[in-house]
Design a protein around this motif. Sequence first.
Motif, PDB file in Angstrom:
ATOM      1  N   GLN A 261      -1.987 -65.385-103.628  1.00 42.54           N
ATOM      2  CA  GLN A 261      -2.052 -64.821-102.274  1.00 42.54           C
ATOM      3  C   GLN A 261      -3.179 -63.806-102.167  1.00 42.54           C
ATOM      4  O   GLN A 261      -3.515 -63.128-103.137  1.00 42.54           O
ATOM      5  CB  GLN A 261      -0.719 -64.167-101.914  1.00 42.54           C
ATOM      6  CG  GLN A 261      -0.657 -63.583-100.496  1.00 42.54           C
ATOM      7  CD  GLN A 261       0.749 -63.195-100.092  1.00 42.54           C
ATOM      8  OE1 GLN A 261       1.699 -63.961-100.284  1.00 42.54           O
ATOM      9  NE2 GLN A 261       0.902 -62.004 -99.513  1.00 42.54           N
TER      10      GLN A 261
ATOM     11  N   ASP B  28      -6.295 -50.211-105.113  1.00 41.70           N
ATOM     12  CA  ASP B  28      -4.915 -50.504-105.495  1.00 41.70           C
ATOM     13  C   ASP B  28      -4.458 -51.853-104.943  1.00 41.70           C
ATOM     14  O   ASP B  28      -3.294 -52.027-104.570  1.00 41.70           O
ATOM     15  CB  ASP B  28      -3.987 -49.392-104.988  1.00 41.70           C
ATOM     16  CG  ASP B  28      -4.353 -48.030-105.552  1.00 41.70           C
ATOM     17  OD1 ASP B  28      -4.493 -47.918-106.783  1.00 41.70           O
ATOM     18  OD2 ASP B  28      -4.512 -47.075-104.764  1.00 41.70           O
TER      19      ASP B  28
ATOM     20  N   GLU C 222      -2.009 -65.512-108.947  1.00 41.31           N
ATOM     21  CA  GLU C 222      -1.494 -64.543-107.965  1.00 41.31           C
ATOM     22  C   GLU C 222      -1.057 -65.260-106.700  1.00 41.31           C
ATOM     23  O   GLU C 222      -0.050 -64.893-106.085  1.00 41.31           O
ATOM     24  CB  GLU C 222      -2.579 -63.513-107.646  1.00 41.31           C
ATOM     25  CG  GLU C 222      -2.903 -62.578-108.802  1.00 41.31           C
ATOM     26  CD  GLU C 222      -4.096 -61.673-108.517  1.00 41.31           C
ATOM     27  OE1 GLU C 222      -4.348 -60.768-109.338  1.00 41.31           O
ATOM     28  OE2 GLU C 222      -4.782 -61.878-107.481  1.00 41.31           O
TER      29      GLU C 222
ATOM     30  N   ASP D 224      -5.674 -56.296 -99.658  1.00 40.38           N
ATOM     31  CA  ASP D 224      -6.444 -56.459-100.892  1.00 40.38           C
ATOM     32  C   ASP D 224      -7.919 -56.168-100.659  1.00 40.38           C
ATOM     33  O   ASP D 224      -8.597 -55.605-101.520  1.00 40.38           O
ATOM     34  CB  ASP D 224      -6.313 -57.895-101.413  1.00 40.38           C
ATOM     35  CG  ASP D 224      -4.932 -58.198-101.960  1.00 40.38           C
ATOM     36  OD1 ASP D 224      -4.475 -57.453-102.834  1.00 40.38           O
ATOM     37  OD2 ASP D 224      -4.317 -59.181-101.504  1.00 40.38           O
TER      38      ASP D 224
ATOM     39  N   TYR E  46       0.235 -48.176 -97.154  1.00 39.44           N
ATOM     40  CA  TYR E  46       0.944 -49.183 -97.936  1.00 39.44           C
ATOM     41  C   TYR E  46       0.569 -49.181 -99.415  1.00 39.44           C
ATOM     42  O   TYR E  46       0.829 -50.151-100.121  1.00 39.44           O
ATOM     43  CB  TYR E  46       0.680 -50.566 -97.338  1.00 39.44           C
ATOM     44  CG  TYR E  46       1.094 -50.681 -95.892  1.00 39.44           C
ATOM     45  CD1 TYR E  46       2.388 -50.370 -95.481  1.00 39.44           C
ATOM     46  CD2 TYR E  46       0.169 -51.070 -94.916  1.00 39.44           C
ATOM     47  CE1 TYR E  46       2.766 -50.458 -94.150  1.00 39.44           C
ATOM     48  CE2 TYR E  46       0.537 -51.166 -93.585  1.00 39.44           C
ATOM     49  CZ  TYR E  46       1.833 -50.858 -93.211  1.00 39.44           C
ATOM     50  OH  TYR E  46       2.210 -50.944 -91.888  1.00 39.44           O
ATOM     51  N   ARG E  47      -0.011 -48.093 -99.881  1.00 35.36           N
ATOM     52  CA  ARG E  47      -0.412 -48.008-101.282  1.00 35.36           C
ATOM     53  C   ARG E  47       0.788 -48.267-102.199  1.00 35.36           C
ATOM     54  O   ARG E  47       1.865 -47.702-102.020  1.00 35.36           O
ATOM     55  CB  ARG E  47      -0.995 -46.629-101.580  1.00 35.36           C
ATOM     56  CG  ARG E  47      -1.456 -46.449-103.028  1.00 35.36           C
ATOM     57  CD  ARG E  47      -2.053 -45.070-103.228  1.00 35.36           C
ATOM     58  NE  ARG E  47      -3.334 -44.935-102.581  1.00 35.36           N
ATOM     59  CZ  ARG E  47      -3.768 -43.835-101.966  1.00 35.36           C
ATOM     60  NH1 ARG E  47      -2.983 -42.767-101.911  1.00 35.36           N
ATOM     61  NH2 ARG E  47      -4.957 -43.796-101.416  1.00 35.36           N
TER      62      ARG E  47
ATOM     63  N   ASN F 126      -4.248 -60.705 -99.357  1.00 38.17           N
ATOM     64  CA  ASN F 126      -3.921 -59.954 -98.145  1.00 38.17           C
ATOM     65  C   ASN F 126      -5.197 -59.453 -97.478  1.00 38.17           C
ATOM     66  O   ASN F 126      -5.943 -58.662 -98.070  1.00 38.17           O
ATOM     67  CB  ASN F 126      -3.038 -58.747 -98.466  1.00 38.17           C
ATOM     68  CG  ASN F 126      -1.662 -59.135 -98.954  1.00 38.17           C
ATOM     69  OD1 ASN F 126      -1.268 -60.304 -98.878  1.00 38.17           O
ATOM     70  ND2 ASN F 126      -0.909 -58.168 -99.451  1.00 38.17           N
TER      71      ASN F 126
ATOM     72  N   GLN G 197       2.435 -51.044-102.383  1.00 33.97           N
ATOM     73  CA  GLN G 197       3.312 -52.065-101.820  1.00 33.97           C
ATOM     74  C   GLN G 197       2.619 -53.428-101.821  1.00 33.97           C
ATOM     75  O   GLN G 197       1.395 -53.523-101.744  1.00 33.97           O
ATOM     76  CB  GLN G 197       3.711 -51.697-100.387  1.00 33.97           C
ATOM     77  CG  GLN G 197       4.444 -50.378-100.250  1.00 33.97           C
ATOM     78  CD  GLN G 197       4.850 -50.084 -98.819  1.00 33.97           C
ATOM     79  OE1 GLN G 197       5.183 -50.993 -98.050  1.00 33.97           O
ATOM     80  NE2 GLN G 197       4.813 -48.815 -98.435  1.00 33.97           N
ATOM     81  N   ASP G 198       3.430 -54.481-101.876  1.00 35.62           N
ATOM     82  CA  ASP G 198       2.875 -55.834-101.893  1.00 35.62           C
ATOM     83  C   ASP G 198       2.146 -56.188-100.612  1.00 35.62           C
ATOM     84  O   ASP G 198       1.305 -57.087-100.605  1.00 35.62           O
ATOM     85  CB  ASP G 198       3.995 -56.858-102.117  1.00 35.62           C
ATOM     86  CG  ASP G 198       4.547 -56.809-103.536  1.00 35.62           C
ATOM     87  OD1 ASP G 198       3.861 -56.264-104.412  1.00 35.62           O
ATOM     88  OD2 ASP G 198       5.669 -57.316-103.743  1.00 35.62           O
ATOM     89  N   ARG G 199       2.435 -55.487 -99.515  1.00 38.82           N
ATOM     90  CA  ARG G 199       1.812 -55.808 -98.239  1.00 38.82           C
ATOM     91  C   ARG G 199       0.480 -55.085 -98.025  1.00 38.82           C
ATOM     92  O   ARG G 199      -0.198 -55.301 -97.023  1.00 38.82           O
ATOM     93  CB  ARG G 199       2.754 -55.465 -97.082  1.00 38.82           C
ATOM     94  CG  ARG G 199       3.052 -53.978 -96.913  1.00 38.82           C
ATOM     95  CD  ARG G 199       3.884 -53.687 -95.673  1.00 38.82           C
ATOM     96  NE  ARG G 199       3.189 -54.060 -94.455  1.00 38.82           N
ATOM     97  CZ  ARG G 199       3.696 -53.851 -93.224  1.00 38.82           C
ATOM     98  NH1 ARG G 199       4.881 -53.296 -93.080  1.00 38.82           N
ATOM     99  NH2 ARG G 199       3.002 -54.197 -92.157  1.00 38.82           N
TER     100      ARG G 199
ATOM    101  N   PRO H  46      -2.872 -55.282-104.364  1.00 37.83           N
ATOM    102  CA  PRO H  46      -1.751 -55.949-105.031  1.00 37.83           C
ATOM    103  C   PRO H  46      -2.129 -57.291-105.660  1.00 37.83           C
ATOM    104  O   PRO H  46      -1.419 -57.790-106.524  1.00 37.83           O
ATOM    105  CB  PRO H  46      -0.734 -56.139-103.898  1.00 37.83           C
ATOM    106  CG  PRO H  46      -1.531 -56.078-102.640  1.00 37.83           C
ATOM    107  CD  PRO H  46      -2.661 -55.141-102.922  1.00 37.83           C
ATOM    108  N   HIS H  47      -3.264 -57.872-105.231  1.00 30.66           N
ATOM    109  CA  HIS H  47      -3.749 -59.137-105.796  1.00 30.66           C
ATOM    110  C   HIS H  47      -5.210 -58.946-106.209  1.00 30.66           C
ATOM    111  O   HIS H  47      -6.132 -59.436-105.551  1.00 30.66           O
ATOM    112  CB  HIS H  47      -3.620 -60.265-104.763  1.00 30.66           C
ATOM    113  CG  HIS H  47      -2.261 -60.364-104.137  1.00 30.66           C
ATOM    114  ND1 HIS H  47      -1.993 -59.876-102.866  1.00 30.66           N
ATOM    115  CD2 HIS H  47      -1.101 -60.871-104.622  1.00 30.66           C
ATOM    116  CE1 HIS H  47      -0.723 -60.091-102.591  1.00 30.66           C
ATOM    117  NE2 HIS H  47      -0.150 -60.687-103.624  1.00 30.66           N
TER     118      HIS H  47
END
Length: 379
Positions: free
Chosen positions: A60, A297, A58, A115, A107-108, A62, A110-112, A299-300
């Motif tokens: 990254q 949720d 992954e 985490d 931001y659900r 957040n 979304q990549d930003r 992203p990583h």
Amino acid sequence: MAVVRRSRAALFAACLVVAAAGLGACGQRDVGPVPAARAGSALAVGGMDELIRQAKAEGQLNTTTLLPHWANYGGLMDGFSKKYGIKVVNDNPEGSSQQEIDDMKRYRGQDRAPDVLDLGDSFAQSAADQGLLAPYRTASYDRIPGFQKDHKARWYNSYGGFVAIGCDAKRVKNCPESFAELLDPQYKGMVALTGEPTSAGSAFAAVYAVALANGGSFGDIRPGIDFFAELNRIGNFNHANSSVGAIAAGQTPISVEWDFLNLQHVDGLRAAGVDWKVSIPFDGSFAQYYAQAINKDAPHPAAARLWEEYLISDEGQNLRLVDYARPVLMDAMAHEGTLDRALADRLPTVEGTTSFPTQQELVTALAVVKADWPAAVPK
């Protein structure tokens, strides 16, 4: 297609091997592998090595609202990144617990999106109740005291401290050592908090501590609100956020916040000419810890779970001590001989037995503060 059935004895034996390797709790039913986003333990992913492999892929993590000087998050983020080669992106470092919850929703998908979360206990419970957190049992989950974690593993405490009064001795003639003294006219416009108690865990804890000093209890935080209402009425309350910059500039000469933050100011602000004194009030001792959690949720998802493993490892827990924060595993590590004694011995001694509010008392107290603080302590 062959069907493989495992006996209970075989599963139990396998669990013992995994537990001995530090890969997860034996009580977990996850036998994996499952996707990291649904994994309730490292075992469920396929073991710690597999979790690390997926997290590195992954690439990254957040995070959000993590100040580098807060409980040594700077050292922890650097240590995690160097150890695993994973980039840490930290958004909104000056933010609050409530803003973390808001950002999860905003931001659900979304990549930003964040985490992982660092939340005051009352906010962690609120996020759990809203179904925003992913259950995950770290390898050290069973070492965490029962009252310091959610029984569904949606959050667990990592570090904490005691509410303390910090004071710039060059700007304040007589530094206060109790909450009662804060009402003295000599402190006009001086007494500040770190953030708003409706959204920031440090400020919320300050209100709780003051409540205990004024006839309140874990079940009754109202006296704390009344105290700050009076402090505001007589002009002693300072509505500025007591940040490092504000203290250095002389804007907030008295700060009621965690001892681990106040103690850092002693060394950190000396170069700015600040003579910072710290006292843990004898009339209202209150301790609380900060919880770690994973965004359901995220992203990583693999990196998020690996971060939790890192924070609760002996390495991560000892790094908390660098900035005077008390690791949640401090007693366990002292017993096991893995605690950094040189760092631990710098912490101030607090007399007596420390008590903590229940989860329901925290939720109720936060609801009262959110409802009553704006009108009681208007800006």
